[in-house]
Design a protein around this motif. Structure first.
Motif, PDB file in Angstrom:
ATOM      1  N   PRO A  42      -2.146  -0.216  -1.727  1.00 39.13           N
ATOM      2  CA  PRO A  42      -1.589  -0.415  -3.067  1.00 39.13           C
ATOM      3  C   PRO A  42      -0.064  -0.425  -3.021  1.00 39.13           C
ATOM      4  O   PRO A  42       0.539   0.300  -2.229  1.00 39.13           O
ATOM      5  N   LEU A  43       0.533  -1.260  -3.843  1.00 40.35           N
ATOM      6  CA  LEU A  43       1.993  -1.296  -3.903  1.00 40.35           C
ATOM      7  C   LEU A  43       2.473  -1.829  -5.239  1.00 40.35           C
ATOM      8  O   LEU A  43       1.734  -2.485  -5.971  1.00 40.35           O
ATOM      9  N   GLN A  44       3.712  -1.504  -5.535  1.00 39.10           N
ATOM     10  CA  GLN A  44       4.401  -2.026  -6.711  1.00 39.10           C
ATOM     11  C   GLN A  44       5.466  -2.971  -6.173  1.00 39.10           C
ATOM     12  O   GLN A  44       6.236  -2.616  -5.280  1.00 39.10           O
ATOM     13  N   GLU A  57       5.112  -5.727 -10.777  1.00 39.24           N
ATOM     14  CA  GLU A  57       3.652  -5.783 -10.841  1.00 39.24           C
ATOM     15  C   GLU A  57       3.031  -4.841  -9.826  1.00 39.24           C
ATOM     16  O   GLU A  57       3.615  -4.557  -8.793  1.00 39.24           O
ATOM     17  N   ARG A  58       1.851  -4.372 -10.189  1.00 39.83           N
ATOM     18  CA  ARG A  58       1.051  -3.583  -9.257  1.00 39.83           C
ATOM     19  C   ARG A  58       0.070  -4.535  -8.596  1.00 39.83           C
ATOM     20  O   ARG A  58      -0.582  -5.329  -9.252  1.00 39.83           O
ATOM     21  N   THR A  59      -0.019  -4.432  -7.286  1.00 33.57           N
ATOM     22  CA  THR A  59      -0.927  -5.283  -6.522  1.00 33.57           C
ATOM     23  C   THR A  59      -1.304  -4.517  -5.261  1.00 33.57           C
ATOM     24  O   THR A  59      -1.076  -3.311  -5.175  1.00 33.57           O
ATOM     25  N   SER A  60      -1.881  -5.179  -4.302  1.00 31.82           N
ATOM     26  CA  SER A  60      -2.159  -4.551  -3.009  1.00 31.82           C
ATOM     27  C   SER A  60      -2.032  -5.589  -1.912  1.00 31.82           C
ATOM     28  O   SER A  60      -2.124  -6.789  -2.170  1.00 31.82           O
ATOM     29  N   SER A  73      -0.035 -12.282  -5.870  1.00 32.33           N
ATOM     30  CA  SER A  73       0.886 -12.053  -6.984  1.00 32.33           C
ATOM     31  C   SER A  73       0.634 -13.043  -8.118  1.00 32.33           C
ATOM     32  O   SER A  73       0.210 -14.170  -7.892  1.00 32.33           O
ATOM     33  N   GLU A  86       7.308  -0.682  -3.440  1.00 38.10           N
ATOM     34  CA  GLU A  86       7.119   0.756  -3.557  1.00 38.10           C
ATOM     35  C   GLU A  86       5.685   1.043  -3.138  1.00 38.10           C
ATOM     36  O   GLU A  86       4.741   0.556  -3.761  1.00 38.10           O
TER      37      GLU A  86
END
Length: 153
Positions: A42-44, A57-60, A73, A86
């Motif tokens: 997971p990452l921002q 955005e939050r994605t992975s 994205s 992040e």
């Protein structure tokens, strides 16, 4: 209009394709700086899109290695643009890891339901993902070939 790669002009050469593909894959693996791992982390992601609008955005991730990642994205970013990542720390109470990455390439969605695929090169290579990595590709590749030679005898 030119034929697409893999189009009709290659139908007579299908017996050659696996050998060429294997040779290209072998050469690509030898050039790779670190092993790719299919891993959802997971990452921002925050940055500026192709139209100059800021986004977050939050994605992975889809694929990671010590030098970058590929993720999906909703935002279209341009090649060579910088984005901030992040990555949450796996242990609670620890701050997230913050790294920058430069867009190496982007693949547009093929349908309206799909997302962009973005490949990033990290500004500073390392384990931003918080996981144990396998050996580097060159060593891993040589061990894999040796393993298969032994098994095939």
């Amino acid at each position: 209009m030119q034929d697409e790669p893999g189009g009709p002009e290659l139908t007579d050469k299908t017996s050659e394709m696996p050998i060429e593909g294997a040779a290209n894959t072998t050469e690509e693996l030898r050039k790779r700086r670190s092993t790719r791992i299919v891993q959802a982390v997971p990452l921002q992601v925050a940055g500026v899109d192709a139209l100059g609008r800021p986004f977050a955005e939050r994605t992975s991730t889809l694929i990671i290695n010590c030098h970058g990642c590929r993720y999906q994205s909703k935002h279209y970013v341009l090649k060579n643009m910088w984005v901030n990542l992040e990555v949450p720390h796996p242990e609670q109470g620890h701050p997230p890891r913050r790294v920058r990455g430069k867009v190496a390439w982007i693949q547009r969605p093929r349908t309206v339901r799909q997302l962009f695929q973005v490949a990033l090169e990290l500004e500073a290579p390392g384990n931003a993902w918080g996981i144990a990595f396998p050996p580097t590709t060159g060593l891993h590749f040589r061990r894999t070939i040796k393993f298969y030679r032994i098994r095939l005898r």
